[in-house]
Scaffold this motif. Structure first.
Motif, PDB file in Angstrom:
ATOM      1  N   UNK A   1      12.328   4.097  -4.056  1.00  0.00           N
ATOM      2  CA  UNK A   1      10.936   4.013  -4.520  1.00  0.00           C
ATOM      3  C   UNK A   1       9.984   4.916  -3.739  1.00  0.00           C
ATOM      4  N   UNK A   2      10.358   5.299  -2.536  1.00  0.00           N
ATOM      5  CA  UNK A   2       9.422   6.013  -1.662  1.00  0.00           C
ATOM      6  C   UNK A   2       9.190   7.469  -2.064  1.00  0.00           C
ATOM      7  N   UNK A   3      10.176   8.096  -2.670  1.00  0.00           N
ATOM      8  CA  UNK A   3      10.042   9.525  -2.961  1.00  0.00           C
ATOM      9  C   UNK A   3      10.472  10.391  -1.786  1.00  0.00           C
ATOM     10  N   UNK A   4      10.762   9.781  -0.639  1.00  0.00           N
ATOM     11  CA  UNK A   4      11.279  10.511   0.511  1.00  0.00           C
ATOM     12  C   UNK A   4      12.797  10.539   0.368  1.00  0.00           C
ATOM     13  N   UNK A   5      13.370  11.731   0.422  1.00  0.00           N
ATOM     14  CA  UNK A   5      14.828  11.849   0.311  1.00  0.00           C
ATOM     15  C   UNK A   5      15.443  11.727   1.701  1.00  0.00           C
ATOM     16  N   UNK A   6      16.483  10.948   1.791  1.00  0.00           N
ATOM     17  CA  UNK A   6      17.204  10.732   3.042  1.00  0.00           C
ATOM     18  C   UNK A   6      18.600  11.316   2.885  1.00  0.00           C
ATOM     19  N   UNK A   7      19.004  12.130   3.834  1.00  0.00           N
ATOM     20  CA  UNK A   7      20.327  12.756   3.789  1.00  0.00           C
ATOM     21  C   UNK A   7      21.403  11.673   3.744  1.00  0.00           C
ATOM     22  N   UNK A   8      22.403  11.838   2.901  1.00  0.00           N
ATOM     23  CA  UNK A   8      23.444  10.812   2.761  1.00  0.00           C
ATOM     24  C   UNK A   8      24.177  10.475   4.066  1.00  0.00           C
TER      25      UNK A   8
ATOM     26  N   UNK B   1       0.823  -1.220   0.000  1.00  0.00           N
ATOM     27  CA  UNK B   1       0.000   0.000   0.000  1.00  0.00           C
ATOM     28  C   UNK B   1       0.850   1.260   0.000  1.00  0.00           C
ATOM     29  N   UNK B   2       1.961   1.270   0.736  1.00  0.00           N
ATOM     30  CA  UNK B   2       2.770   2.493   0.815  1.00  0.00           C
ATOM     31  C   UNK B   2       3.896   2.528  -0.210  1.00  0.00           C
ATOM     32  N   UNK B   3       4.122   1.413  -0.902  1.00  0.00           N
ATOM     33  CA  UNK B   3       5.172   1.354  -1.911  1.00  0.00           C
ATOM     34  C   UNK B   3       4.948   2.424  -2.975  1.00  0.00           C
ATOM     35  N   UNK B   4       5.975   3.231  -3.221  1.00  0.00           N
ATOM     36  CA  UNK B   4       5.875   4.284  -4.217  1.00  0.00           C
ATOM     37  C   UNK B   4       5.227   5.571  -3.704  1.00  0.00           C
TER      38      UNK B   4
ATOM     39  N   UNK C   1       9.629   2.655   9.156  1.00  0.00           N
ATOM     40  CA  UNK C   1      10.634   2.161  10.089  1.00  0.00           C
ATOM     41  C   UNK C   1      10.060   0.900  10.715  1.00  0.00           C
ATOM     42  N   UNK C   2      10.792  -0.185  10.610  1.00  0.00           N
ATOM     43  CA  UNK C   2      10.331  -1.463  11.137  1.00  0.00           C
ATOM     44  C   UNK C   2      11.025  -1.763  12.452  1.00  0.00           C
ATOM     45  N   UNK C   3      10.218  -2.100  13.462  1.00  0.00           N
ATOM     46  CA  UNK C   3      10.758  -2.415  14.785  1.00  0.00           C
ATOM     47  C   UNK C   3      11.061  -3.891  14.939  1.00  0.00           C
ATOM     48  N   UNK C   4      10.196  -4.731  14.435  1.00  0.00           N
ATOM     49  CA  UNK C   4      10.322  -6.179  14.630  1.00  0.00           C
ATOM     50  C   UNK C   4      11.550  -6.684  13.888  1.00  0.00           C
ATOM     51  N   UNK C   5      11.973  -7.883  14.222  1.00  0.00           N
ATOM     52  CA  UNK C   5      13.181  -8.461  13.626  1.00  0.00           C
ATOM     53  C   UNK C   5      13.002  -8.613  12.121  1.00  0.00           C
ATOM     54  N   UNK C   6      13.164  -7.522  11.431  1.00  0.00           N
ATOM     55  CA  UNK C   6      12.966  -7.453   9.993  1.00  0.00           C
ATOM     56  C   UNK C   6      14.347  -7.418   9.336  1.00  0.00           C
ATOM     57  N   UNK C   7      14.618  -8.293   8.382  1.00  0.00           N
ATOM     58  CA  UNK C   7      15.940  -8.279   7.755  1.00  0.00           C
ATOM     59  C   UNK C   7      16.143  -7.079   6.832  1.00  0.00           C
ATOM     60  N   UNK C   8      15.163  -6.221   6.708  1.00  0.00           N
ATOM     61  CA  UNK C   8      15.224  -5.003   5.906  1.00  0.00           C
ATOM     62  C   UNK C   8      15.314  -5.298   4.409  1.00  0.00           C
ATOM     63  N   UNK C   9      14.780  -6.410   4.013  1.00  0.00           N
ATOM     64  CA  UNK C   9      14.750  -6.748   2.596  1.00  0.00           C
ATOM     65  C   UNK C   9      13.314  -6.873   2.110  1.00  0.00           C
ATOM     66  N   UNK C  10      12.353  -6.593   2.996  1.00  0.00           N
ATOM     67  CA  UNK C  10      10.956  -6.820   2.626  1.00  0.00           C
ATOM     68  C   UNK C  10      10.152  -5.522   2.507  1.00  0.00           C
ATOM     69  N   UNK C  11      10.809  -4.388   2.336  1.00  0.00           N
ATOM     70  CA  UNK C  11      10.059  -3.191   2.024  1.00  0.00           C
ATOM     71  C   UNK C  11      10.219  -1.999   2.930  1.00  0.00           C
ATOM     72  N   UNK C  12      10.540  -2.162   4.193  1.00  0.00           N
ATOM     73  CA  UNK C  12      10.718  -1.008   5.065  1.00  0.00           C
ATOM     74  C   UNK C  12      11.952  -0.228   4.640  1.00  0.00           C
TER      75      UNK C  12
END
Length: 191
Positions: free
Chosen positions: A171-178, A129-132, A138-149
Motif C-alpha cells: 500500500x505504501x508505494x515504496x518498493x522494497x528489494x526482495x 495519515x501515511x497509509x497509501x 519502521x516501528x521500534x516499540x513492541x509492535x506485532x507488525x500487523x497494525x500498519x508499519x
C-alpha cells in the motif's frame, strides 16, 4: 608466628578500615555496572542504526529523494545513534529530525518515519495519515507488525531483527528489494 590479640580498639580500627575499603570499592563497582549498561545501550543503538540504514538503502521511492529525510516520531529507545545523521552507503545523505505524532509535516517532509512509543490512538492516527503515501515506516516499540508499519524491529541484547508487513509495503508505494524481504523471512525462521 605471633598472633596479635583482638582488643576492642583493634576491632574498631578493623571495622573502620573495612568500612573505608567498602566506601571506596562499591562506587567503583556501581560505576562499572553503569558503564556496562551504557555500553550495551550504545551497542543496541549502533545495531539499530545499521539495520535501519540497511532497510533504507534497499527501498526505492516513486520519486527518489536527493537527500533522504527520516523523521523520529514519539519517544525512542534505540534511535540515539540515528539522530546524529549520516550518509548512506550509496552516498546519499540522511537527515534526521524529531516530530510529534500529529505534525502535518510528516506527510510532506518525511520519506521515512521511525516510530517510537506512542499511545494506541496516536499510532492509529499516524498510520492512517501515511497509509497509501510513499512513506517507509519502521516501528521500534513492541509492535506485532500487523497494525500498519512496514517494518517492525525486534531488539534483543545487541541483536536486531525485523519483521515485514507485506500488506503495508504494497500500500505504501515504496518498493522494497526482495532480498530484504527474504532476509526478514530467514530471521523469522531462526529460533
Amino acid at each position: 608466628m605471633k598472633v596479635a590479640a583482638l582488643t576492642p580498639g583493634r576491632v574498631k580500627r578493623w571495622r573502620l578500615m573495612l568500612l573505608a575499603a567498602l566506601v571506596l570499592v562499591l562506587p567503583l563497582h556501581g560505576m562499572a555496572q553503569g558503564a556496562a549498561a551504557a555500553t550495551l545501550a550504545e551497542q543496541r543503538a549502533k545495531a539499530v542504526t545499521q539495520v535501519v540504514l540497511g532497510i533504507l538503502s534497499y527501498a526505492r521511492w516513486p520519486v527518489e529523494p536527493e537527500q533522504l529525510r527520516l523523521c523520529l516520531i514519539g519517544p525512542t529507545e534505540y534511535a540515539d545513534d540515528l539522530v546524529k545523521g549520516t550518509t548512506q552507503a550509496t552516498g546519499r545523505p540522511l537527515t534526521v529530525r524529531r516530530l510529534l505524532a500529529g505534525d502535518p509535516r510528516i506527510l510532506t517532509q518525511c520519506d521515512a518515519v521511525y516510530i517510537g512509543k506512542l499511545s494506541g490512538e496516536a499510532r492509529s492516527q499516524l498510520i492512517s495519515a501515511i497509509n497509501g503515501k510513499p512513506v517507509l515506516s519502521i516501528s521500534e516499540a513492541d509492535d506485532p507488525c500487523t497494525v500498519g508499519s512496514l517494518f517492525c524491529l525486534r531488539v534483543k541484547d545487541t541483536q536486531v531483527a525485523f519483521d515485514v508487513n507485506l500488506d503495508s509495503v504494497a500500500r505504501s508505494g515504496v518498493r522494497i528489494h526482495p532480498s530484504v524481504l527474504q532476509l526478514s523471512r530467514r530471521r523469522a525462521l531462526q529460533p
